[in-house]
Design a protein around this motif. Structure first.
Motif, PDB file in Angstrom:
ATOM      1  N   GLN A  36       8.246   3.189   8.410  1.00 19.81           N
ATOM      2  CA  GLN A  36       8.881   3.641   9.647  1.00 19.81           C
ATOM      3  C   GLN A  36       8.833   5.166   9.767  1.00 19.81           C
ATOM      4  OE1 GLN A  36      12.948   2.369  10.244  1.00 19.81           O
ATOM      5  NE2 GLN A  36      13.240   3.719  12.010  1.00 19.81           N
ATOM      6  N   GLY A  39       5.366   6.248  10.498  1.00 20.36           N
ATOM      7  CA  GLY A  39       5.037   5.876  11.863  1.00 20.36           C
ATOM      8  C   GLY A  39       5.554   6.897  12.865  1.00 20.36           C
ATOM      9  N   LEU A 130      -3.297   9.075  12.941  1.00 14.39           N
ATOM     10  CA  LEU A 130      -3.099   8.065  11.904  1.00 14.39           C
ATOM     11  C   LEU A 130      -3.782   8.481  10.606  1.00 14.39           C
ATOM     12  CD1 LEU A 130      -3.890   4.963  14.159  1.00 14.39           C
ATOM     13  CD2 LEU A 130      -1.619   5.805  13.529  1.00 14.39           C
ATOM     14  N   THR A 397      -6.952  -0.192  13.029  1.00 15.55           N
ATOM     15  CA  THR A 397      -5.853   0.409  13.786  1.00 15.55           C
ATOM     16  C   THR A 397      -6.022   0.179  15.280  1.00 15.55           C
ATOM     17  OG1 THR A 397      -7.024   2.505  13.953  1.00 15.55           O
ATOM     18  CG2 THR A 397      -5.591   2.205  12.053  1.00 15.55           C
ATOM     19  N   SER A 416       2.446  -0.073  17.770  1.00 15.97           N
ATOM     20  CA  SER A 416       2.641  -0.616  16.420  1.00 15.97           C
ATOM     21  C   SER A 416       1.362  -1.117  15.761  1.00 15.97           C
ATOM     22  CB  SER A 416       3.686  -1.739  16.453  1.00 15.97           C
ATOM     23  OG  SER A 416       3.305  -2.737  17.391  1.00 15.97           O
ATOM     24  N   LYS A 419       0.011   1.776  13.869  1.00 16.83           N
ATOM     25  CA  LYS A 419       0.844   2.113  12.713  1.00 16.83           C
ATOM     26  C   LYS A 419       0.647   1.120  11.568  1.00 16.83           C
ATOM     27  CE  LYS A 419       4.379   4.049  15.788  1.00 16.83           C
ATOM     28  NZ  LYS A 419       5.756   3.868  16.312  1.00 16.83           N
ATOM     29  N   LYS A 420       0.500  -0.166  11.903  1.00 18.42           N
ATOM     30  CA  LYS A 420       0.275  -1.172  10.857  1.00 18.42           C
ATOM     31  C   LYS A 420      -1.046  -0.916  10.124  1.00 18.42           C
ATOM     32  CE  LYS A 420       2.870  -5.241  12.446  1.00 18.42           C
ATOM     33  NZ  LYS A 420       2.729  -6.643  12.938  1.00 18.42           N
TER      34      LYS A 420
END
Length: 475
Positions: A36, A39, A130, A397, A416, A419-420
């Motif tokens: 988190q 992120g 990222l 991504t 998201s 971010k994952k």
């Protein structure tokens, strides 16, 4: 510009750092616990969307994050204000993790599944927000592991600006900042998870500037000499040249300045060229022919021409010892699974790309390993790969099928899904670095392959020559 990260993020990261464990599995678990926080850092950089050599806030945020985690940060390396090194530990081996954070012009986009500008001048259409965050997170995780396990060595994060045409790593390589590194790790946002042997094209880019004589285009055209004519004549000759270059080569150009008014003969015009091939020697030859076309165009139009090399990068030197190690770690970590909300978002993105249906399995799985790859794009990581054994991979991504440098890539990178995928990359970097610190024989084998592929008589010569970093290339 030093208190950018909110206090709760700093506290969250430092608490988890204190609880780092000795095993690789626990190190990866600790990294996931920070997802988190990382992120939020990535999203902040996504919102800033700073272009090459202008990434002041993005670089400062990553520097602060690493400094708060116990790294010693050196700013402004290789005469580049937004380039930096963050280091922890001492002695060998020295493992480097590369991070990027520049955005692309003209691709501002909201994190929604339809084309909708965010009102900015740039966007992270290659996912470098990222890239930089995942790499910084991995460096911190490895630092925690080194500290608790008692393993010897040095972990470094290299903050690398302006990958998109600015070539910071070229100047960094020229300055010797990688010379004592044993292995360099990197990754890149992608529409799939893959760690096969990579390839990249060598590339030289330059701006060609023509100067002529202005005059009234209707009243006294005989008095003028059009700089735009010079640009257009050059482009015509280069386009005819395409038939007589290797078919794997690529040439692209844009006219960046063609004059200001139709009724004024332009006394200045500029065209920006790229030349690419999978061999730097072939690129040099093609570029020299492009220069000749420019000289001929100036002669034929009564103008003068000068040019400035903006960037020049080597092709990518593969290392299968390292590549197989990364593929093994990526396969163990695996891809990502969409939530219902993410799936609905991805389906709309897939539809916008002309796909009949979403192939979600591509994001969930890791592609089979391949030892040979075809090169399409270029990267300044190529120069690093000729200085030190280097390895990279891609993590999903973006929605499967999404091309880089698209609004769809910006959108996915701001929600998201991006971010994952970023955390998959961060874990893979962490696991690989820990493996290298734990088994020095892997580094020795990688170095042996590196020397064999590069050649015993190789001398690194940057394609940019001795020019200073092109800090204003986006202006």
């Amino acid at each position: 510009m030093r208190r950018i990260v909110s206090l709760h993020l700093v506290l969250l990261l430092s608490v988890f750092s204190m609880n780092a464990q000795k095993t690789k599995v626990d190190a990866l678990k600790g990294l996931e616990d920070k997802a988190q926080a990382y992120g939020e850092i990535a999203l902040q950089i996504w919102n800033w969307a700073e272009m090459g050599y202008q990434e002041e806030k993005s670089a400062a945020l990553l520097q602060e994050t690493l400094s708060d985690a116990g790294f010693t940060v050196t700013e402004g390396i290789a005469e580049i204000p937004t380039a930096f090194v963050a280091e922890y530990g001492k002695g060998s081996p020295v493992i480097a993790i590369l991070g990027e954070y520049d955005a692309l012009p003209g691709l501002s986009q909201q994190a929604v599944p339809e084309k909708k500008s965010a009102g900015g001048v740039a966007g992270h259409a290659c996912g470098h927000h990222l890239f930089g965050t995942a790499s910084a997170g991995a460096a911190i995780a490895v630092k925690d592991w080194l500290k608790v396990s008692g393993a010897k060595g040095t972990i470094r994060f290299y903050g690398c600006p302006a990958e998109e045409g600015g070539g910071a790593k070229v100047y960094m390589s020229r300055e010797g900042v990688f010379d004592d590194v044993d292995v360099a790790l990197h990754w890149h946002p992608s529409s799939q998870n893959a760690a096969s042997a990579a390839a990249a094209l060598a590339n030289i880019s330059a701006k060609f500037r023509f100067k002529g004589i202005s005059a009234h285009a209707a009243g006294a055209p005989q008095m003028g000499r059009s700089a735009l004519d010079g640009v257009e004549a050059m482009n015509i000759m280069v386009n005819m040249m395409r038939e007589h270059i290797p078919q794997e080569a690529r040439i692209h150009y844009v006219i960046t300045d063609g004059g200001k008014a139709p009724n004024v003969v332009p006394d200045f015009a500029e065209v920006y060229y790229y030349a690419r091939h999978n061999s730097r020697d072939v690129v040099r030859d093609i570029f020299n022919r492009i220069v000749k076309a420019g000289e001929g165009a100036a002669l034929g139009t009564g103008t003068t021409m000068t040019f400035e090399i903006v960037n020049g990068v080597h092709e990518l030197l593969p290392n299968l010892v390292l590549q197989k190690l990364v593929h093994s770690n990526l396969s163990s970590i695996g891809g990502i699974t969409y939530t219902p909300e993410e799936r609905a978002f991805a389906e709309k993105i897939a539809l916008s790309l002309g796909q009949k249906e979403l192939d979600e399995m591509v994001a969930m799985e890791v592609q089979p390993f391949k030892e040979v790859a075809r090169a399409y794009g270029s990267t300044d990581v190529g120069d690093v790969s000729f200085v030190v054994p280097t390895v990279g991979f891609g993590a999903a991504t973006w929605v499967p099928g999404t091309p880089a440098h698209s609004w769809q890539a910006v959108a996915s990178g701001g929600m998201s899904i991006g971010k994952k995928g970023m955390m998959v990359a961060s874990k893979t970097l962490t696991a690989t670095a820990i493996d290298l610190f734990s088994d020095i024989s892997l580094i020795e084998k990688a170095k042996a392959e590196f020397e064999e592929r590069r050649g015993s008589d190789f001398v690194y010569e940057p394609l940019v020559g001795n020019r200073a970093p092109a800090l204003d290339y986006r202006k």
